[in-house]
Design an enzyme around this catalytic site. Structure first.
Site, PDB file in Angstrom:
ATOM      1  N   TYR A  24       0.798  -1.235   0.000  1.00 58.74           N
ATOM      2  CA  TYR A  24       0.000   0.000   0.000  1.00 58.74           C
ATOM      3  C   TYR A  24       0.823   1.274   0.000  1.00 58.74           C
ATOM      4  O   TYR A  24       0.273   2.367  -0.052  1.00 58.74           O
ATOM      5  CB  TYR A  24      -0.944  -0.018   1.208  1.00 58.74           C
ATOM      6  N   ASN A  73     -13.106   3.370  -1.888  1.00 57.77           N
ATOM      7  CA  ASN A  73     -12.240   2.221  -1.672  1.00 57.77           C
ATOM      8  C   ASN A  73     -12.872   1.425  -0.537  1.00 57.77           C
ATOM      9  O   ASN A  73     -12.622   1.718   0.633  1.00 57.77           O
ATOM     10  CB  ASN A  73     -10.817   2.642  -1.313  1.00 57.77           C
ATOM     11  N   ASP A  86     -25.597  -2.964  -2.104  1.00 59.96           N
ATOM     12  CA  ASP A  86     -26.998  -2.538  -2.244  1.00 59.96           C
ATOM     13  C   ASP A  86     -27.134  -1.025  -2.110  1.00 59.96           C
ATOM     14  O   ASP A  86     -27.943  -0.396  -2.805  1.00 59.96           O
ATOM     15  CB  ASP A  86     -27.876  -3.239  -1.203  1.00 59.96           C
ATOM     16  N   HIS A  99      -8.948   0.919  -5.771  1.00 55.55           N
ATOM     17  CA  HIS A  99      -8.071   0.089  -4.936  1.00 55.55           C
ATOM     18  C   HIS A  99      -6.633   0.538  -5.147  1.00 55.55           C
ATOM     19  O   HIS A  99      -6.204   0.756  -6.287  1.00 55.55           O
ATOM     20  CB  HIS A  99      -8.206  -1.394  -5.299  1.00 55.55           C
ATOM     21  N   ILE A 100      -5.884   0.653  -4.079  1.00 54.34           N
ATOM     22  CA  ILE A 100      -4.482   1.052  -4.179  1.00 54.34           C
ATOM     23  C   ILE A 100      -3.699  -0.014  -4.933  1.00 54.34           C
ATOM     24  O   ILE A 100      -2.883   0.272  -5.812  1.00 54.34           O
ATOM     25  CB  ILE A 100      -3.902   1.278  -2.765  1.00 54.34           C
ATOM     26  N   SER A 101      -3.965  -1.272  -4.578  1.00 55.16           N
ATOM     27  CA  SER A 101      -3.264  -2.392  -5.223  1.00 55.16           C
ATOM     28  C   SER A 101      -4.087  -2.926  -6.393  1.00 55.16           C
ATOM     29  O   SER A 101      -5.274  -2.639  -6.524  1.00 55.16           O
ATOM     30  CB  SER A 101      -3.054  -3.511  -4.188  1.00 55.16           C
TER      31      SER A 101
HETATM   32  C1  DHK Z   1      -7.441  -2.272   0.355  1.00 54.65           C
HETATM   33  C2  DHK Z   1      -7.670  -3.221   1.292  1.00 54.65           C
HETATM   34  O1  DHK Z   1      -7.779  -2.924   2.576  1.00 54.65           O
HETATM   35  C3  DHK Z   1      -7.730  -4.643   0.938  1.00 54.65           C
HETATM   36  O2  DHK Z   1      -8.662  -5.370   1.731  1.00 54.65           O
HETATM   37  C4  DHK Z   1      -8.037  -4.853  -0.519  1.00 54.65           C
HETATM   38  C5  DHK Z   1      -7.493  -2.544  -1.082  1.00 54.65           C
HETATM   39  C6  DHK Z   1      -7.200  -3.945  -1.398  1.00 54.65           C
HETATM   40  C7  DHK Z   1      -6.583  -1.599  -1.858  1.00 54.65           C
HETATM   41  O3  DHK Z   1      -5.724  -2.068  -2.621  1.00 54.65           O
HETATM   42  O4  DHK Z   1      -6.777  -0.382  -1.677  1.00 54.65           O
HETATM   43  O5  DHK Z   1      -7.784  -6.142  -0.834  1.00 54.65           O
END
Ligand code: DHK
Length: 147
Positions: A24, A73, A86, A99-101
């Site tokens: 992250y 996110n 929903d 998503h960051i990743s």
């Molecule tokens: C952030 C999270 O906390 C994870 O549970 C996800 C996501 C990925 C992110 O990449 O921002 O899997």
């Protein structure tokens, strides 16, 4: 005054900066908020984070009445939260799931987001910079919508 873009963050994102930095990065949530506000310029944003599913649902309901768009996110809720899905399905404006990743390069449990069926667009894998990218993209979506 434009209705704000709601930038909503799910569980554990309050720990960014020290949370699994190899995945992250080391940008903190407060730094992400600053990046979003810079990218938003004159467009107001509501930037929030919660570890509670019900609170995320409540904020999406608030956005239904008071917001112009959602950048979300959902973090770990992405993969199992029907209540968040929903709520997003009720939102009338554009939604960017963020998503960051790159969740498709992660462990199997992270690879299927329930939220994507409600999202206008999905941004992932850009690291923390994805937040500014998402806000900039949302400004363009809103401009196109109002044209
Ligand atoms: C952030 C999270 O906390 C994870 O549970 C996800 C996501 C990925 C992110 O990449 O921002 O899997």
């Amino acid at each position: 005054m434009n209705k704000p873009i709601y930038v909503l963050n799910g569980p554990n994102l309050n720990r960014l900066g020290t949370r699994e930095p190899e995945i992250y990065g080391r940008t903190t949530l407060a730094e992400l908020e600053t990046m979003c506000r810079k990218a938003a310029g004159a467009q107001p944003i509501e930037f929030r984070q919660t570890n509670a599913e019900h609170e995320l649902v409540d904020w999406i309901h608030e956005a239904i009445d008071a917001g112009s768009a959602i950048v979300i996110n959902p973090a770990g809720l992405s993969f199992r939260s029907i209540p968040v899905l929903d709520a997003l399905k009720m939102f009338p404006g554009p939604i960017i799931e963020l998503h960051i990743s790159n969740i498709h390069r992660r462990e199997e449990i992270y690879r299927h987001s329930l939220m994507s069926t409600a999202a206008t667009a999905v941004i992932m894998g850009l690291g923390p910079e994805g937040y500014a990218t998402a806000v900039s993209a949302m400004l363009r979506l809103l401009k196109k919508k109002s044209a």
